[in-house]
Design an enzyme around this catalytic site. Structure first.
Site, mmCIF file in Angstrom:
data_model
loop_
_atom_site.group_PDB
_atom_site.id
_atom_site.type_symbol
_atom_site.label_atom_id
_atom_site.label_comp_id
_atom_site.label_asym_id
_atom_site.label_seq_id
_atom_site.Cartn_x
_atom_site.Cartn_y
_atom_site.Cartn_z
ATOM 1 N N ASP A 122 49.913 38.387 27.343
ATOM 2 C CA ASP A 122 49.707 37.201 28.177
ATOM 3 C C ASP A 122 48.830 36.189 27.411
ATOM 4 O O ASP A 122 49.076 35.932 26.240
ATOM 5 C CB ASP A 122 49.089 37.626 29.523
ATOM 6 C CG ASP A 122 49.046 36.523 30.556
ATOM 7 O OD1 ASP A 122 50.067 36.309 31.230
ATOM 8 O OD2 ASP A 122 48.001 35.864 30.678
ATOM 9 N N TRP A 123 47.804 35.625 28.049
ATOM 10 C CA TRP A 123 46.950 34.655 27.360
ATOM 11 C C TRP A 123 46.181 35.282 26.209
ATOM 12 O O TRP A 123 45.711 34.586 25.307
ATOM 13 C CB TRP A 123 45.993 33.979 28.341
ATOM 14 C CG TRP A 123 46.416 32.589 28.671
ATOM 15 C CD1 TRP A 123 47.136 32.171 29.766
ATOM 16 C CD2 TRP A 123 46.168 31.403 27.895
ATOM 17 N NE1 TRP A 123 47.345 30.817 29.708
ATOM 18 C CE2 TRP A 123 46.766 30.321 28.575
ATOM 19 C CE3 TRP A 123 45.514 31.161 26.694
ATOM 20 C CZ2 TRP A 123 46.711 29.016 28.085
ATOM 21 C CZ3 TRP A 123 45.458 29.859 26.205
ATOM 22 C CH2 TRP A 123 46.061 28.807 26.907
ATOM 23 N N TRP A 173 44.839 29.727 48.348
ATOM 24 C CA TRP A 173 44.695 31.189 48.345
ATOM 25 C C TRP A 173 45.067 31.695 46.965
ATOM 26 O O TRP A 173 46.166 31.443 46.469
ATOM 27 C CB TRP A 173 45.632 31.752 49.428
ATOM 28 C CG TRP A 173 45.596 33.232 49.610
ATOM 29 C CD1 TRP A 173 44.518 34.011 49.919
ATOM 30 C CD2 TRP A 173 46.722 34.127 49.532
ATOM 31 N NE1 TRP A 173 44.905 35.322 50.034
ATOM 32 C CE2 TRP A 173 46.245 35.423 49.808
ATOM 33 C CE3 TRP A 173 48.083 33.954 49.270
ATOM 34 C CZ2 TRP A 173 47.077 36.554 49.818
ATOM 35 C CZ3 TRP A 173 48.902 35.057 49.278
ATOM 36 C CH2 TRP A 173 48.412 36.345 49.556
ATOM 37 N N ASP A 250 59.472 42.092 32.577
ATOM 38 C CA ASP A 250 58.633 40.894 32.660
ATOM 39 C C ASP A 250 59.496 39.644 32.562
ATOM 40 O O ASP A 250 59.966 39.296 31.478
ATOM 41 C CB ASP A 250 57.587 40.893 31.549
ATOM 42 C CG ASP A 250 56.668 39.680 31.630
ATOM 43 O OD1 ASP A 250 56.595 39.072 32.719
ATOM 44 O OD2 ASP A 250 56.029 39.359 30.627
ATOM 45 N N HIS A 279 54.862 42.799 34.014
ATOM 46 C CA HIS A 279 54.111 41.903 33.127
ATOM 47 C C HIS A 279 52.874 42.594 32.575
ATOM 48 O O HIS A 279 52.565 42.463 31.384
ATOM 49 C CB HIS A 279 53.723 40.639 33.897
ATOM 50 C CG HIS A 279 52.987 39.632 33.072
ATOM 51 N ND1 HIS A 279 53.554 39.001 31.988
ATOM 52 C CD2 HIS A 279 51.709 39.153 33.162
ATOM 53 C CE1 HIS A 279 52.682 38.164 31.445
ATOM 54 N NE2 HIS A 279 51.554 38.234 32.135
#
Length: 301
Positions: A122-123, A173, A250, A279
């Protein structure tokens, strides 16, 4: 820049996370990291640098850290600024790709890390791949799971990412644990969900996690695009081992493994694997991912 520190009491009795807390200072803020297995008498020891992404923290690697330690490696798993036990600027405008790069560069320089194996997702991949390209002499190999280094030149965005971007930017949210749980094949336990929510007592602590989707280079004129293109020029000449360990479930990063295998010379001939999971493959196939990292390191010797 105003920032907050998550109370330590939020992190008590987390399942499978009994690692000692370490801290250093970057940009006037405390950055937390796990640092296990260091052998000061072994100058050939490899350091496995595990970089998390959005909206997780080093807890994501709790199943992988022991497997790499058992193979004799040093493992370092930092919490990015804005996440985990690290300090958290309270305004989204305080976060940028460039600042995250500066913070992580300061981190590896303060610890003077070398002989590193980058493990990222991911990041963690956006930051990690740039970090490796810009500090090539410090890294011996790379293992990427469900991640990429976009420049904004890739074209059409996956629909699921557009939805995620809109949600992170506008939804009042923002349930961290439910987001992570929804990105796994397995179902997180109550205590595991508590662990993912622990860094974020209220909305003031979530600016960093909300900012990340907006920072992804989605068009060629993004502020990070030029630096990412420069990093790709280095990666396209990267002959050190480069392994992809993507999952089979993913929708966000699907196909990124094949793209990198075709672009990065060090990926040629590597036994790339597809693991089972969503993911957050560290939750679904953490031990398997770690074993692939250990095998990658064994092939370096």
């Amino acid at each position: 820049m105003n920032f907050v520190t998550t109370p330590e009491s939020r992190f008590k009795h987390l399942p499978n996370y009994q690692f000692k807390a370490n801290y250093l200072e970057v940009d006037g803020m405390k950055m937390h990291y796990v640092d296990e297995g260091y052998d000061e008498n072994n100058d050939q020891q490899k350091t496995v640098l595990m970089l998390h992404g959005e909206p997780s923290w080093s807890y994501l690697y709790r199943h992988m850290i022991p497997v790499c330690l058992a193979a004799g490696h040093r493992v370092i798993a930092p919490d990015l600024i804005g996440f985990g036990k690290s300090d958290k600027p309270t305004e989204m405008k305080d976060y940028s790709f460039a600042k995250h790069m500066d913070w992580m560069k300061a981190f590896i320089e303060q610890l003077d890390l070398n002989n590193m194996i980058l493990v990222c997702q991911d990041w963690g991949s956006l930051i990690g791949l740039r970090l490796a390209a810009e500090n090539e002499q410090r890294f011996d190999a790379i293992a990427v799971g469900n991640g990429m280094l976009p420049t904004g030149d890739e074209g059409k965005l996956p629909k699921v990412f557009k939805i995620w971007l809109a949600f992170a930017t506008h939804s009042p949210w923002f349930p961290i644990a439910r987001i992570v749980d929804g990105g796994c094949f397995k179902k997180l336990s109550k205590d595991e969900k508590r662990a993912y929510d622990a860094p974020f007592p209220n909305a003031k602590y979530k600016a960093g996690s909300r900012a990340f989707p907006r920072l992804v280079p989605v068009d060629p004129n993004n502020p990070a695009s030029e630096a990412n293109r420069a990093a790709w020029k280095i990666l396209e000449q990267w002959h050190k081992p480069f392994l992809t360990c993507f999952s089979n479930g993913d929708p966000i990063t699907r196909g990124g493994d094949k793209f990198m295998q075709g672009k990065i010379p060090g990926a040629k001939g590597q036994p790339h694997v597809t693991l089972t999971g969503g993911h957050f493959l560290q939750e679904d196939s953490g031990a398997e991912f770690a074993l692939e990292v250990n095998k990658l390191i064994s092939r370096l010797n």
